[in-house]
Write an enzyme that holds these catalytic residues in place. Structure first.
Site, PDB file in Angstrom:
ATOM      1  N   SER A  54      23.725  88.474  55.766  1.00 43.62           N
ATOM      2  CA  SER A  54      23.548  87.083  55.602  1.00 43.62           C
ATOM      3  C   SER A  54      22.381  86.768  54.763  1.00 43.62           C
ATOM      4  O   SER A  54      21.990  85.680  54.248  1.00 43.62           O
ATOM      5  CB  SER A  54      23.451  86.601  56.874  1.00 43.62           C
ATOM      6  OG  SER A  54      22.392  87.102  57.818  1.00 43.62           O
ATOM      7  N   ASP A 108      14.632  80.558  62.401  1.00 42.25           N
ATOM      8  CA  ASP A 108      15.371  81.429  63.380  1.00 42.25           C
ATOM      9  C   ASP A 108      14.536  82.894  63.093  1.00 42.25           C
ATOM     10  O   ASP A 108      14.941  83.875  64.039  1.00 42.25           O
ATOM     11  CB  ASP A 108      16.794  81.776  63.104  1.00 42.25           C
ATOM     12  CG  ASP A 108      17.210  82.363  61.440  1.00 42.25           C
ATOM     13  OD1 ASP A 108      16.241  82.847  60.726  1.00 42.25           O
ATOM     14  OD2 ASP A 108      18.297  82.502  61.219  1.00 42.25           O
ATOM     15  N   HIS A 155      16.079  84.565  58.786  1.00 41.61           N
ATOM     16  CA  HIS A 155      16.345  84.119  57.379  1.00 41.61           C
ATOM     17  C   HIS A 155      15.175  83.339  56.665  1.00 41.61           C
ATOM     18  O   HIS A 155      14.249  82.684  57.413  1.00 41.61           O
ATOM     19  CB  HIS A 155      17.639  83.317  57.373  1.00 41.61           C
ATOM     20  CG  HIS A 155      18.872  84.065  57.877  1.00 41.61           C
ATOM     21  ND1 HIS A 155      19.171  84.031  59.265  1.00 41.61           N
ATOM     22  CD2 HIS A 155      19.491  84.763  57.126  1.00 41.61           C
ATOM     23  CE1 HIS A 155      20.352  84.356  59.412  1.00 41.61           C
ATOM     24  NE2 HIS A 155      20.792  85.052  58.416  1.00 41.61           N
TER      25      HIS A 155
END
Length: 832
Positions: free
Chosen positions: A131, A307, A310
C-alpha cells in the site's frame, strides 16, 4: 618674535587632533567638544588602514587562489568520493521549507503535466509492492494527470493510461518479496514485449507483519530477496529499476495489528535489502538504484501521518517528483534540473571560442618573452577608492601585448564561467524565499553603505557620484532579490520592477544630457557605448551557448540607446547652443519627444506588427528566445515609457539650470524654502502611496499592466527627496558608488557565477555551509565583475579606434565575422 602662550586646554585639544594618546584632561574636559573630531579621525584612519592593505588587486589574487583550490576540491570529491548527482537525488536531501525538497548538491525540476507526458510518451511504468508503493504510484500519476485521485479496490492491481500521450503506468499488488514477485520479474526478463521501461519496486512491512517481527521472518526475507535480486539485476540491463527503501513509521499511532512494524525492524530489513542488492553485481556497482529520498523526507514528516504507516501526501509528492526527475532529466534536460543530467558536449562555436582564447594566450606568452612591451611604471593605487589613479600626463597608447593580455585574462574568467554553469564540477541548489532571506541582507548592505559616506565633489542634481551611488544600491538590491527568490513575493517584485525602470530612466537621462550638451554624434562615441554594453554578453553567448535575449537587460539598454541616438541625431539636430539663441528650438525638442512617444505607443498597441519586425532574419537572432519574440515583447512593453521619462526630465532640468532657476550650491536647497518643503512633502506622500499600492497587488499580471504608467512616480519622488535638501546632495556613499561603476557587469555575471542554471538556482562552492558559501561565492563574483569591467575598458580603447577610416574597416571585419557566426548557427536554435 614673541611666542604665543598655549593654554593647557588648547594643548590637550592639539594632542587629540594629532592622534596622540589622550590625557585625562583631554578625556574629561578640554576635548569633550572635540570628541566628534576624534571619532571622524579614527574612522578615517581606520578605513584608510584597511583599504591600504586590502586593495582590489589583492582581493583579485585571493579570489584566484580560492577558485583554484575550490576546483581541485570539487574535482577530487566528485570523481573520487562518490559524486554521482543521480545518487544524490535518490538518497540525500533536506527540506528548505514546507514541502520544498532540496536534494544534496543539485537542483530538482518541478515537472508539469505536459513535460511529464512528453517524457513518458510511449513508455510503460510499473509499480510493484504494497500500500505504501501504491501511495507513491498515485502521487506519480498525479504529475501526469493532476485530476487523478486515490481510489480503486485495495489489494488489487490498478492500471492508468493517458490516451493523448500513450503513457501507461500500472500498480501491481505484490506486498511481499516472495515467489510471486520473482515470477513476475522472470516473465519480464524473458518476454521483451511486456517488459516495462521503468520498474519501481519495494516490500517489507507485510513480511514483518506476517512473521510478527521475528528473526526467522528476516532470514526468509533475505532468502527471497536474494533470489529476486538476480532477476532485478538482469532486468536493469535494459530497464530503469528502483528499489524503494522502507520509510519510517510513527509507532505511537500504529494500530494494534501493526504494532510489530517498528522502525528498528524496518532498519534491519533496509540493511538486508541494501547488502543483497549491492552484492548482486560482483563486477562494479549494481544497476538497481536504491530509492531512499522519500525515507529522508519522511524522517521529518512521519509524525504527521494519520495511521502511522502511510506518509503525508506532501511527502509522497516529494518522492514522486524525485522519481520523475531521475527518469526524465536525462531526456528533457531542464535548465533547473541539474540532478541526474548528462552534460552536453561543446558545440562548434564553444570550441572555436576556446581556440580563440588559447591562441590569444599563446600570442601573449610569445610577445612577453620577446619583450615587445617595455616595463611600465606601476600606477599608484588610490587608497580610499581602491582604484588606480590616472597619471597626470596623458597615458601612453597600449602596446601590442596589451590586448592579448586582456584576452588571456578574459579566457581564464570564461573558463571559470564554464566550470560554474556548464560543467559538472560545482554543485547547484534551488532558491527558496523567506522574508528574512531578503530583508536581513538588505538592511545589512544599507547600514554598510551609510558607513562609507563621503563628501561629493560637486553638488549638482544627479551628479556623477550620485548616479553611481544610485546604480550601486539598486544593483545590490536586485542581486539580493534574485538570490533569495523574492520574485515570489509580489510587493518586492513590484519595487524591483521600479528599479529596472529607474535604470532605463537613467539611460534616457544620461544619453540625452550628453548629446544635448556635447553634440557629439560621431561614430566613435556610438561604437564605444555599444561595445561597452555588449562585449561581455556577446562573449557569454558564444562560451555559454546562450541566446542574446537571455541577458534581456543588455538588449533593452542597447535598443534604447540606438533609439535615443536616432531621435536626436536626425534632422534637425537641436543642441543647447542652438536653443540658447531662440526659445523656439525648445519646442522642436518637445516635438521630437512627442514623435518618439507616438512611436512607442504605436508599437505597444500593435503586438503583431512588433513581432513581425523583430522576427526578420538576421535581427531575430538578437531578439528571439526559444524561437519566440514574446519575451522581448514582454520586457520592452513593461518599461516602454521609462527612457522617454528620463529624456524629458533631463530636458526640463537642463533648461531650468540654464535659466538659473535652481540653487545647486553646497548646502543650498534646490528651490526656495516653501517650494522645497512642498515638493518634499508631496514626494514622500507619492513614494509611500506607490509602496502601499504595490503591497496591495494581487497578481503580477494586474500590476504589470499599470507599471509602465506609474513607475515614474516613485522614481521622481526618490530624485526629489535625494536632491532637494542641500546637505543630501553634498554627500554620497562611496560604497554604493563603487558597485555602481560595475553594475552592468554585476547584473550579467550573476547569471552564471553567483546564481546557477541561468539564474534558476544558487551556485554552491562550499557545500553544507550556506552562510560561508554565500560569502565566498560573493567575494569571487564581485572580483570577477570588476576585472571584466577593467578588461572591457582596456579592449574598448584598442578595438574602437578614433580614426573613422580605421573604425569603418574594423566594423566591416566585425560584420563579416558576425555573418559567419550567424550562418554557422542558422538552422539550429538561434544564438547570437
Amino acid at each position: 618674535m614673541e611666542k604665543k602662550a598655549v593654554s593647557p586646554h588648547e594643548a590637550a585639544e592639539a594632542d587629540c587632533a594629532a592622534g596622540a594618546a589622550p590625557s585625562l584632561q583631554c578625556c574629561t574636559g578640554a576635548c569633550c567638544h572635540g570628541g566628534a573630531k576624534m571619532a571622524v579621525l579614527a574612522y578615517s584612519l581606520g578605513k584608510r588602514e584597511i583599504n591600504q592593505h586590502f586593495t582590489i588587486k589583492n582581493a583579485k589574487l585571493i579570489s584566484l587562489v580560492l577558485v583554484a583550490l575550490l576546483v581541485v576540491f570539487h574535482t577530487v570529491s566528485r570523481y573520487h568520493g562518490g559524486g554521482d548527482s543521480c545518487e544524490w537525488l535518490l538518497s540525500r536531501g533536506r527540506y528548505l521549507g514546507e514541502n520544498v525538497w532540496q536534494p544534496y548538491g543539485c537542483m530538482m525540476h518541478k515537472y508539469k503535466s505536459t513535460e511529464a507526458k512528453t517524457c513518458l510518451a510511449e513508455k510503460r511504468v510499473a509499480f510493484l509492492g504494497d500500500s505504501r508503493i501504491r501511495q507513491l504510484f498515485y502521487s506519480f500519476i498525479k504529475i501526469v494527470d493532476p485530476e487523478q485521485r486515490a481510489g480503486g479496490i485495495k489489494h488489487e492491481d490498478i492500471p492508468f493510461e493517458d490516451e493523448t500521450s500513450s503513457v501507461n503506468v500500472d500498480f501491481l499488488w505484490y506486498p511481499e518479496a516472495n515467489n510471486s514477485m520473482k515470477e513476475r520479474l522472470m516473465a519480464w526478463t524473458h518476454d521483451a514485449s511486456v517488459k516495462p521501461d521503468v520498474v519501481v519496486i519495494g516490500a517489507a512491512t507485510w513480511s514483518i507483519k506476517y512473521h510478527s517481527g521475528s528473526s526467522e521472518g528476516l532470514q526468509q526475507y533475505k532468502v527471497n530477496l536474494t533470489g529476486i535480486a538476480m532477476h532485478l539485476e538482469k532486468l536493469a540491463e535494459h530497464v530503469e529499476v528502483y528499489w524503494v527503501v522502507q520509510d519510517p513509521v510513527n509507532e505511537e499511532v500504529l494500530s494494534d495489528s501493526r504494532k510489530m512494524i517498528t522502525n528498528q525492524q524496518l532498519d534491519l530489513y533496509n540493511e538486508a535489502a541494501e547488502d543483497i542488492l549491492n552484492g548482486s553485481k560482483r563486477n562494479g556497482r549494481s544497476r538497481v538504484k536504491l530509492f531512499a529520498a522519500s525515507r529522508q523526507a519522511a524522517l521529518e514528516t512521519i509524525d504527521q501521518s494519520e495511521d502511522g504507516l502511510h506518509l503525508p501526501e506532501g511527502t509522497m509528492n516529494v518522492g514522486a517528483m524525485v522519481l520523475m526527475n531521475s527518469v526524465c532529466n536525462k531526456m528533457l534536460k531542464p535548465i533547473d534540473g541539474s540532478c541526474c543530467q548528462t552534460l552536453s558536449p561543446p558545440n562548434l562555436l564553444q570550441k572555436l571560442s576556446a581556440c580563440f582564447f588559447l591562441g590569444s594566450a599563446v600570442v601573449f606568452v610569445i610577445l612577453h618573452f620577446l619583450g615587445s612591451n617595455r616595463h611600465r611604471r606601476a600606477v599608484p593605487h588610490d587608497v580610499e577608492s581602491l582604484e588606480e589613479k590616472k597619471p597626470a600626463s596623458a597615458a601612453a597608447p597600449p602596446g601590442p601585448k596589451a590586448p592579448f593580455q586582456a584576452l588571456c585574462r578574459m579566457g581564464i574568467i570564461m573558463a571559470y564561467f564554464y566550470l560554474c554553469d556548464r560543467a559538472d564540477v560545482f554543485m547547484k541548489e534551488q532558491k527558496y524565499y523567506t522574508h528574512s532571506a531578503f530583508f536581513i541582507p538588505l538592511i545589512y548592505i544599507f547600514v554598510l553603505g551609510m558607513f562609507y559616506n563621503e563628501n561629493s565633489k560637486e553638488t549638482k542634481l544627479l551628479n556623477r557620484e550620485q548616479t553611481d551611488e544610485w546604480k550601486g544600491w539598486m544593483q545590490l538590491v536586485i542581486l539580493i532579490y534574485h538570490i533569495s527568490g523574492a520574485s515570489a513575493f509580489i510587493p518586492v517584485y513590484m519595487h524591483v520592477r521600479v528599479l529596472v525602470a529607474a535604470y532605463l530612466f537613467q539611460t534616457g537621462y544620461g544619453h540625452f544630457s550628453f548629446f544635448w550638451l556635447k553634440g557629439d554624434f560621431g561614430l566613435y562615441r556610438v561604437c564605444q557605448v555599444i561595445f561597452r554594453l555588449n562585449f561581455l554578453v556577446v562573449v557569454l553567448c558564444l562560451v555559454m551557448d546562450k541566446p542574446y535575449q537571455s541577458y534581456y537587460f543588455v538588449p533593452l539598454v542597447t535598443f534604447w540607446f540606438v533609439v535615443i541616438y536616432a531621435s536626436l541625431a536626425m534632422w534637425p539636430q537641436i543642441l543647447q547652443k542652438k536653443a540658447n539663441n531662440s526659445g523656439m528650438w525648445h519646442l522642436g525638442v518637445l516635438a521630437k519627444l512627442l514623435c518618439l512617444l507616438l512611436f512607442i505607443c504605436f508599437f505597444a498597441f500593435s503586438q503583431g506588427f512588433f513581432e513581425r519586425i523583430f522576427s526578420v532574419w538576421p535581427i531575430s537572432y538578437l531578439f528571439e528566445l526559444n524561437g519566440s519574440i514574446h519575451e522581448w515583447w514582454f520586457r520592452w512593453k513593461l518599461d516602454r515609457f521609462a527612457v522617454i521619462h528620463g529624456m524629458l526630465f533631463a530636458f526640463i532640468y537642463l533648461v531650468l539650470q540654464k535659466c538659473q532657476v535652481l540653487a545647486e550650491g553646497k548646502g543650498e536647497a534646490l528651490f526656495s524654502a516653501k517650494i522645497s518643503n512642498l515638493l518634499l512633502f508631496l514626494s514622500v506622500v507619492f513614494f509611500i502611496t506607490y509602496s502601499i499600492w504595490a503591497s496591495g497587488c494581487k497578481t503580477k499580471t494586474e500590476c504589470n499592466e499599470m507599471h509602465p504608467y506609474i513607475s515614474v512616480v516613485q522614481i521622481l519622488a526618490f530624485i526629489l527627496i535625494r536632491n532637494i535638501p542641500g546637505y543630501a546632495r553634498s554627500v554620497y556613499s562611496s560604497f554604493f558608488a563603487w558597485f555602481g561603476k560595475i553594475s552592468l557587469e554585476l547584473f550579467i555575471c550573476q547569471y552564471h557565477i553567483w546564481l546557477a542554471a541561468d539564474t534558476k538556482g544558487v551556485l554552491v562552492l562550499i557545500p553544507g555551509n550556506p552562510s560561508l558559501n554565500i560569502m565566498v561565492s560573493t567575494f569571487i563574483f564581485v572580483c570577477v565583475a570588476h576585472e571584466i569591467s577593467t578588461i572591457t575598458n582596456d579592449l574598448a580603447q584598442v578595438v574602437i579606434p578614433k580614426d573613422n577610416v580605421a573604425l569603418l574597416k574594423r566594423l566591416g571585419a566585425m560584420g563579416l565575422c558576425t555573418l559567419v557566426v550567424l550562418l554557422i548557427t542558422r538552422g539550429s536554435q538561434p544564438k547570437l
